[in-house]
Design an enzyme around this catalytic site. Structure first.
Site, PDB file in Angstrom:
ATOM      1  N   GLU A  64      -4.017 -12.886   3.890  1.00  0.00           N
ATOM      2  CA  GLU A  64      -3.060 -12.246   4.782  1.00  0.00           C
ATOM      3  C   GLU A  64      -1.909 -13.226   5.007  1.00  0.00           C
ATOM      4  OE1 GLU A  64      -3.703  -9.128   6.814  1.00  0.00           O
ATOM      5  OE2 GLU A  64      -5.110  -8.827   5.175  1.00  0.00           O
TER       6      GLU A  64
ATOM      7  N   GLU B 156     -10.033   5.819   5.771  1.00  0.00           N
ATOM      8  CA  GLU B 156     -10.936   5.317   4.723  1.00  0.00           C
ATOM      9  C   GLU B 156     -10.512   3.932   4.224  1.00  0.00           C
ATOM     10  OE1 GLU B 156     -13.930   6.913   3.178  1.00  0.00           O
ATOM     11  OE2 GLU B 156     -13.904   4.745   2.945  1.00  0.00           O
TER      12      GLU B 156
ATOM     13  N   GLY C 189      -1.795 -14.314  -3.654  1.00  0.00           N
ATOM     14  CA  GLY C 189      -1.402 -13.204  -2.776  1.00  0.00           C
ATOM     15  C   GLY C 189      -2.582 -12.488  -2.149  1.00  0.00           C
TER      16      GLY C 189
ATOM     17  N   GLY D  52      -5.749  -4.668  -2.537  1.00  0.00           N
ATOM     18  CA  GLY D  52      -4.930  -4.429  -3.731  1.00  0.00           C
ATOM     19  C   GLY D  52      -4.195  -3.114  -3.602  1.00  0.00           C
TER      20      GLY D  52
ATOM     21  N   LYS E 283     -13.179  -4.932  10.822  1.00  0.00           N
ATOM     22  CA  LYS E 283     -13.798  -3.987   9.874  1.00  0.00           C
ATOM     23  C   LYS E 283     -15.234  -3.652  10.278  1.00  0.00           C
ATOM     24  CE  LYS E 283     -10.819  -5.413   6.037  1.00  0.00           C
ATOM     25  NZ  LYS E 283     -10.646  -6.397   4.953  1.00  0.00           N
TER      26      LYS E 283
ATOM     27  N   LYS F 126      -6.442  -1.524   9.628  1.00  0.00           N
ATOM     28  CA  LYS F 126      -7.721  -1.777  10.339  1.00  0.00           C
ATOM     29  C   LYS F 126      -7.507  -2.285  11.757  1.00  0.00           C
ATOM     30  CE  LYS F 126      -6.797  -5.554   7.750  1.00  0.00           C
ATOM     31  NZ  LYS F 126      -6.565  -5.874   6.373  1.00  0.00           N
TER      32      LYS F 126
ATOM     33  N   VAL G 197       0.837  -1.212   0.000  1.00  0.00           N
ATOM     34  CA  VAL G 197       0.000   0.000   0.000  1.00  0.00           C
ATOM     35  C   VAL G 197       0.871   1.261   0.000  1.00  0.00           C
ATOM     36  CG1 VAL G 197      -1.846   1.245   1.186  1.00  0.00           C
ATOM     37  CG2 VAL G 197      -1.857  -1.259   1.166  1.00  0.00           C
TER      38      VAL G 197
ATOM     39  N   GLY H 241     -10.902  -1.502   1.496  1.00  0.00           N
ATOM     40  CA  GLY H 241      -9.807  -1.077   0.607  1.00  0.00           C
ATOM     41  C   GLY H 241     -10.118   0.250  -0.048  1.00  0.00           C
TER      42      GLY H 241
HETATM   43  N1  HSE Z   1      -6.803  -9.923   3.510  1.00  0.00           N
HETATM   44  C1  HSE Z   1      -7.707  -8.840   3.330  1.00  0.00           C
HETATM   45  C2  HSE Z   1      -8.821  -9.323   2.400  1.00  0.00           C
HETATM   46  C3  HSE Z   1      -6.984  -7.655   2.747  1.00  0.00           C
HETATM   47  O1  HSE Z   1      -8.699 -10.417   1.849  1.00  0.00           O
HETATM   48  O2  HSE Z   1      -9.823  -8.646   2.260  1.00  0.00           O
HETATM   49  C4  HSE Z   1      -7.724  -6.367   2.855  1.00  0.00           C
HETATM   50  O3  HSE Z   1      -8.011  -5.995   4.165  1.00  0.00           O
END
Ligand code: HSE
Length: 399
Positions: free
Chosen positions: A183, A122, A180, A296, A198, A98, A12, A127
């Site tokens: 996590e 945000e 990928g 992403g 979240k 988060k 990011v 994302g």
């Molecule tokens: N591992 C998280 C997902 C990444 O798959 O949504 C974004 O928070």
């Protein structure tokens, strides 16, 4: 010219750098923005601008010209200590973290308010999807009644593969990891912890009081089998991992994370692959769905960058978005009503002695019946199902 810094040059953080390299925002916000320092303990010898990098956090903390810092390190420590120090030094902070927002957001928002700076997040939910700012501004005139969201891309990818390509859970998880999406520790995704943080952030934003993620019952998708997926299909539904929060008439909040059967006429059922979507119900607006890329590099970085631009554009805000310190009164999970899809080996007579099934199917698995219960409190359901016996049960998301 506004000078900013980035903490953590990972996926990011490097996306944020790229966005500010690529675009001149001066026409949009009346000032240009320049990344003047990047903190990372790693070496980036082939980077076009190696002079930006530092390994010493104090270089950023003590740089009076830097007014906004993007925290894209992830994890709790030292992200918490760094963010706190920056806010106390009068710098605004934007983040995609988060875990940090859900854990220390209350304190960090208070410090930001006391220092007259901003703490913006945000990118911490959904994302690149705008959802925090809509809750804080566009939807302000509504009382938010409920939020139901697909908040984790990895689990949505896995479930989509199971539903559409008949793949077993383990096979789809391995693919998600290879791509990928998952996590580093996939437990955060598949056990629902990522979605839990979240929905805690969204509930805190929606109702203005802190919702502690530790108080949110959380189930992941590890136990969902292809057979469960097929049963849901028979009932015209798709299984999704849902982060759910609802304001009760007594002003308490109910929240949970669980795999739920979502009826196919609900737009959430059509959200596939790694996409996220958040359905917000306002008392005046009704339902609004926010849909897009929940993870992403550039998608998430675009939300971190937009927070930076917002801060630079609106240097003084009388009441920045925040929630209050007092913990929210939570509804006891057992008091929440759901309809359930049940798989059982019990006979029709035993089923009918406890439930009034809304719909029943047989023939998916030999000597098994599937049925949908009438909506009932979770406590009552658990008592009844203990008497009947179940192979599996799953909540249904009410439309
Ligand atoms: N591992 C998280 C997902 C990444 O798959 O949504 C974004 O928070």
């Amino acid at each position: 010219m506004a000078k900013i810094a980035i903490l953590g040059y990972g996926t990011v953080g490097s996306g944020v750098y790229e966005i500010f390299q690529d675009s001149d925002f001066s026409k949009k916000i009346g000032e240009s923005v320049e990344v003047s320092k990047i903190l990372d303990i790693r070496e980036f010898p082939s980077h076009p601008n190696p002079g930006l990098f530092t390994k010493d956090f104090n270089d950023i903390l003590n740089d009076a010209e830097i007014s906004v810092v993007c925290e894209t390190m992830g994890g709790l420590h030292p992200a918490y200590e760094f963010t706190k120090a920056l806010l106390e030094a009068g710098k605004s902070v934007t983040t995609s973290n988060k875990e940090l927002v859900a854990t220390y957001g209350t304190e960090l928002l208070e410090i930001a308010a006391a220092e007259g700076v901003r703490y913006m997040f945000e990118a911490s939910v959904g994302g690149g999807i705008p959802i925090i700012r809509p809750l804080a501004s566009c939807l302000l005139a509504n009382n938010i009644e409920r939020i139901a969201g697909i908040l984790n891309g990895t689990t949505n990818f896995i479930l989509s593969e199971m539903i559409n390509n008949n793949r077993e859970f383990d096979d789809a998880l391995a693919d998600a990891q290879a791509r990928g999406y998952a996590e580093r520790n996939p437990a955060a995704d598949i056990e629902g912890h990522d979605a839990c943080r979240k929905i805690a952030i969204l509930a805190s934003m929606a109702w203005g009081d802190f919702v502690d993620y530790n108080n949110i019952p959380t189930e992941g998708i590890c136990d969902i089998s292809l057979t469960d997926v097929r049963y849901a299909e028979k009932f015209g539904a798709a299984i999704k991992l849902i982060g759910y929060a609802e304001k009760q008439d007594d002003k308490s909040v109910y929240a949970c994370v669980a795999p739920m059967a979502v009826e196919c006429n609900n737009p959430l059922a059509g959200v596939t692959d790694v996409f996220n979507a958040i359905m917000v119900r306002g008392n005046y607006l009704g339902d609004a769905m926010f849909y897009g890329r929940g993870a992403g590099k550039l998608a998430t970085a675009s939300a971190v960058s937009a927070d930076v631009l917002d801060i630079v554009r609106m240097k003084s805000l009388k009441k920045p978005m925040r929630w209050e310190t007092g913990a929210t009164k939570m509804l006891e999970p057992g008091k929440k009503k759901w309809a359930y899809i049940v798989r059982t080996k019990a006979g029709q007579k035993e089923i009918d002695s406890e439930f009034n099934p809304v719909k029943t199917v047989t023939g998916v698995v030999e000597s098994e019946t599937g049925f949908i219960t009438e909506p009932m409190c979770e406590d009552e359901f658990l008592e009844k199902i203990a008497r009947v016996g179940a192979v599996k049960y799953i909540r249904m998301l009410e439309n």
